[in-house]
Write an enzyme that holds these catalytic residues in place. Structure first.
Site, PDB file in Angstrom:
ATOM      1  N   HIS A 198      25.290  25.687  44.634  1.00 21.67           N
ATOM      2  CA  HIS A 198      26.760  25.949  44.159  1.00 21.67           C
ATOM      3  C   HIS A 198      27.565  25.173  45.413  1.00 21.67           C
ATOM      4  O   HIS A 198      28.519  24.685  45.042  1.00 21.67           O
ATOM      5  CB  HIS A 198      27.212  27.586  44.178  1.00 21.67           C
ATOM      6  CG  HIS A 198      28.120  27.876  43.666  1.00 21.67           C
ATOM      7  ND1 HIS A 198      28.465  28.932  42.652  1.00 21.67           N
ATOM      8  CD2 HIS A 198      29.256  27.134  43.441  1.00 21.67           C
ATOM      9  CE1 HIS A 198      29.629  28.910  42.400  1.00 21.67           C
ATOM     10  NE2 HIS A 198      30.359  27.962  42.632  1.00 21.67           N
ATOM     11  N   TYR A 236      29.824  34.417  39.801  1.00 22.10           N
ATOM     12  CA  TYR A 236      30.489  35.097  39.022  1.00 22.10           C
ATOM     13  C   TYR A 236      30.433  36.330  38.298  1.00 22.10           C
ATOM     14  O   TYR A 236      31.252  36.995  37.699  1.00 22.10           O
ATOM     15  CB  TYR A 236      30.767  34.213  37.628  1.00 22.10           C
ATOM     16  CG  TYR A 236      30.949  32.412  37.993  1.00 22.10           C
ATOM     17  CD1 TYR A 236      31.622  32.269  39.287  1.00 22.10           C
ATOM     18  CD2 TYR A 236      30.753  31.696  36.828  1.00 22.10           C
ATOM     19  CE1 TYR A 236      31.750  30.863  39.571  1.00 22.10           C
ATOM     20  CE2 TYR A 236      31.136  30.256  37.254  1.00 22.10           C
ATOM     21  CZ  TYR A 236      31.580  29.827  38.444  1.00 22.10           C
ATOM     22  OH  TYR A 236      31.636  28.583  38.555  1.00 22.10           O
TER      23      TYR A 236
HETATM   24  N1  LIG Z   1      31.290  24.595  40.913  1.00 23.73           N
HETATM   25  C1  LIG Z   1      32.066  25.430  41.422  1.00 23.73           C
HETATM   26  O1  LIG Z   1      32.452  25.508  42.768  1.00 23.73           O
HETATM   27  C2  LIG Z   1      33.275  25.540  40.480  1.00 23.73           C
HETATM   28  C3  LIG Z   1      34.611  26.262  40.851  1.00 23.73           C
HETATM   29  C4  LIG Z   1      35.598  26.545  40.028  1.00 23.73           C
HETATM   30  C5  LIG Z   1      35.231  26.577  38.512  1.00 23.73           C
HETATM   31  N2  LIG Z   1      34.133  26.171  38.233  1.00 23.73           N
HETATM   32  C6  LIG Z   1      33.673  26.296  36.764  1.00 23.73           C
HETATM   33  O2  LIG Z   1      34.916  25.513  36.012  1.00 23.73           O
HETATM   34  C7  LIG Z   1      34.945  26.393  34.998  1.00 23.73           C
HETATM   35  C8  LIG Z   1      36.695  26.093  34.698  1.00 23.73           C
HETATM   36  O3  LIG Z   1      37.512  26.236  35.872  1.00 23.73           O
HETATM   37  P1  LIG Z   1      38.557  27.336  35.861  1.00 23.73           P
HETATM   38  O4  LIG Z   1      38.094  28.359  35.149  1.00 23.73           O
HETATM   39  O5  LIG Z   1      38.998  27.353  37.300  1.00 23.73           O
HETATM   40  O6  LIG Z   1      39.929  26.581  35.388  1.00 23.73           O
HETATM   41  P2  LIG Z   1      40.108  25.853  34.184  1.00 23.73           P
HETATM   42  O7  LIG Z   1      39.194  25.547  33.093  1.00 23.73           O
HETATM   43  O8  LIG Z   1      40.800  24.590  34.471  1.00 23.73           O
HETATM   44  O9  LIG Z   1      41.460  26.824  33.419  1.00 23.73           O
HETATM   45  C9  LIG Z   1      41.111  28.061  33.036  1.00 23.73           C
HETATM   46  C10 LIG Z   1      42.793  28.555  32.621  1.00 23.73           C
HETATM   47  O10 LIG Z   1      43.499  27.944  31.614  1.00 23.73           O
HETATM   48  C11 LIG Z   1      43.669  28.829  30.384  1.00 23.73           C
HETATM   49  N3  LIG Z   1      43.405  27.839  29.165  1.00 23.73           N
HETATM   50  C12 LIG Z   1      42.123  27.348  28.795  1.00 23.73           C
HETATM   51  N4  LIG Z   1      42.310  26.730  27.860  1.00 23.73           N
HETATM   52  C13 LIG Z   1      43.650  26.809  27.414  1.00 23.73           C
HETATM   53  C14 LIG Z   1      44.595  26.202  26.369  1.00 23.73           C
HETATM   54  N5  LIG Z   1      44.143  25.516  25.205  1.00 23.73           N
HETATM   55  N6  LIG Z   1      45.840  26.461  26.406  1.00 23.73           N
HETATM   56  C15 LIG Z   1      46.432  27.170  27.238  1.00 23.73           C
HETATM   57  N7  LIG Z   1      45.593  27.855  28.363  1.00 23.73           N
HETATM   58  C16 LIG Z   1      44.397  27.437  28.440  1.00 23.73           C
HETATM   59  C17 LIG Z   1      42.717  29.763  30.405  1.00 23.73           C
HETATM   60  O11 LIG Z   1      43.318  30.903  29.912  1.00 23.73           O
HETATM   61  P3  LIG Z   1      42.541  31.886  28.771  1.00 23.73           P
HETATM   62  O12 LIG Z   1      41.345  32.342  29.505  1.00 23.73           O
HETATM   63  O13 LIG Z   1      43.606  33.136  28.635  1.00 23.73           O
HETATM   64  O14 LIG Z   1      42.121  31.371  27.651  1.00 23.73           O
HETATM   65  C18 LIG Z   1      42.606  29.952  32.011  1.00 23.73           C
HETATM   66  O15 LIG Z   1      43.587  30.892  32.461  1.00 23.73           O
HETATM   67  C19 LIG Z   1      34.908  27.760  35.492  1.00 23.73           C
HETATM   68  O16 LIG Z   1      35.000  28.674  34.603  1.00 23.73           O
HETATM   69  C20 LIG Z   1      33.494  27.707  36.188  1.00 23.73           C
HETATM   70  O17 LIG Z   1      32.643  27.735  35.305  1.00 23.73           O
HETATM   71  C21 LIG Z   1      33.193  25.907  39.188  1.00 23.73           C
END
Ligand SMILES: NC(=O)c1ccc[n+]([C@@H]2O[C@H](COP(=O)([O-])OP(=O)(O)OC[C@H]3O[C@@H](n4cnc5c(N)ncnc54)[C@H](OP(=O)(O)O)[C@@H]3O)[C@@H](O)[C@H]2O)c1
Length: 255
Positions: free
Chosen positions: A96, A38
């Site tokens: 990861h 990241y």
């Molecule tokens: N291990 C892996 O391979 C892997 C892969 C992917 C992700 N991850 C982890 O999982 C975390 C979360 O996944 P993600 O970031 O892909 O997606 P997510 O958490 O499903 O979605 C994030 C999106 O939702 C929006 N959002 C958040 N809260 C909201 C709310 N209350 N109302 C409206 N929109 C909202 C955010 O916008 P804003 O930012 O504008 O608030 C952002 O655009 C990552 O940050 C990472 O730490 C791990």
């Protein structure tokens, strides 16, 4: 279970402002999830140092990327992660993805040795199959503390949940809002409207209500951060849960 994670943690992928991290911690987030790939470990570290919350109250997790899974690289890259985070140790270090340089026979002992030397408290896996988890369990001295996988109303692998419960590790749900796709689903929309909450909160409440699962939504605004944390207080009825269980959608977002 050795690792106690709150139902809602903070995913930090894409967060590039330390102030976002600091304000999330001050508002009550206690589980912070980052990764080498990241490229924001320094941002997360700076946010931790700015927040007026003792380090020991936080669970800080990072992940070793697939190109650094040869034993010498595991150590070197983890030391570099700690340096960027400004921490002596992380609470949880994940593999990861089990691809590229991942070789269970050599990668996993390198993780064990980081734990023996106090650079990491616990070991986690991410994006593993049950077969790969079984193999890891055979090789590792340490227990598997957590398995981080994609999970949201449009994608869930219940074999991984069953395995997690049997093995006693936590299933950490990533992309719990399906990166915003939850807002396009009519069933989630109905439940959200009936309750006067958002679709994001319904999805997080559904995950939080599944035994053995915690989630790590990423949010950048104060409003989203607060709403997501508050979703842990929403208790869905079994009828609402059943409606969400029946949702079908775009499915998997990450390969
Ligand atoms: N291990 C892996 O391979 C892997 C892969 C992917 C992700 N991850 C982890 O999982 C975390 C979360 O996944 P993600 O970031 O892909 O997606 P997510 O958490 O499903 O979605 C994030 C999106 O939702 C929006 N959002 C958040 N809260 C909201 C709310 N209350 N109302 C409206 N929109 C909202 C955010 O916008 P804003 O930012 O504008 O608030 C952002 O655009 C990552 O940050 C990472 O730490 C791990």
């Amino acid at each position: 279970m050795d690792l106690e994670l709150p139902p809602i943690g903070l995913g930090t992928m894409g967060i590039d402002e330390p102030e976002t991290i600091a304000s999330a911690i001050e508002m009550g987030y206690r589980h912070l999830d980052t990764a080498q790939i990241y490229e924001n470990e320094a941002v997360v570290g700076e946010g931790i140092s700015r927040a007026d919350v003792p380090r020991e109250e936080l669970t800080v997790a990072t992940k070793v990327w697939a190109d650094s899974l040869a034993p010498a690289d595991v150590r070197e890259s983890t030391e570099a992660s700690l340096d960027r985070l400004g921490l002596d140790a992380v609470d949880l270090l994940y593999v990861h993805r089990p691809i590229e340089a991942y070789d269970p026979e050599t990668t996993l002992p390198a993780f064990d040795s980081l734990r023996e030397d106090g650079l990491i408290e616990r070991i986690g896996m991410s994006n593993f199959t049950t077969t790969q988890l079984g193999e890891a369990r055979e090789i590792l001295d340490a227990p598997i503390a957590a398995h981080q996988v994609e999970r949201h109303p449009f994608y869930r692998e219940d074999d991984l949940l069953e395995y997690a419960r049997e093995d006693g590790h936590t299933l950490v749900a990533y992309a719990p809002l399906a990166q915003g796709n939850v807002f396009d689903d009519p069933i989630l929309g109905e439940i959200a409207a009936e309750r006067g909450v958002s679709e994001a909160q319904v999805s997080l409440a559904w995950l939080a209500g599944t035994a053995g699962v915690v989630s790590i939504p990423k949010a950048s605004s104060e409003e989203h951060l607060k709403a997501n944390l508050a979703a842990a207080e929403i208790e869905l009825t079994s009828e609402e849960r059943a409606r969400i269980d029946g949702v079908e959608g775009e499915g998997k977002l990450f390969e």
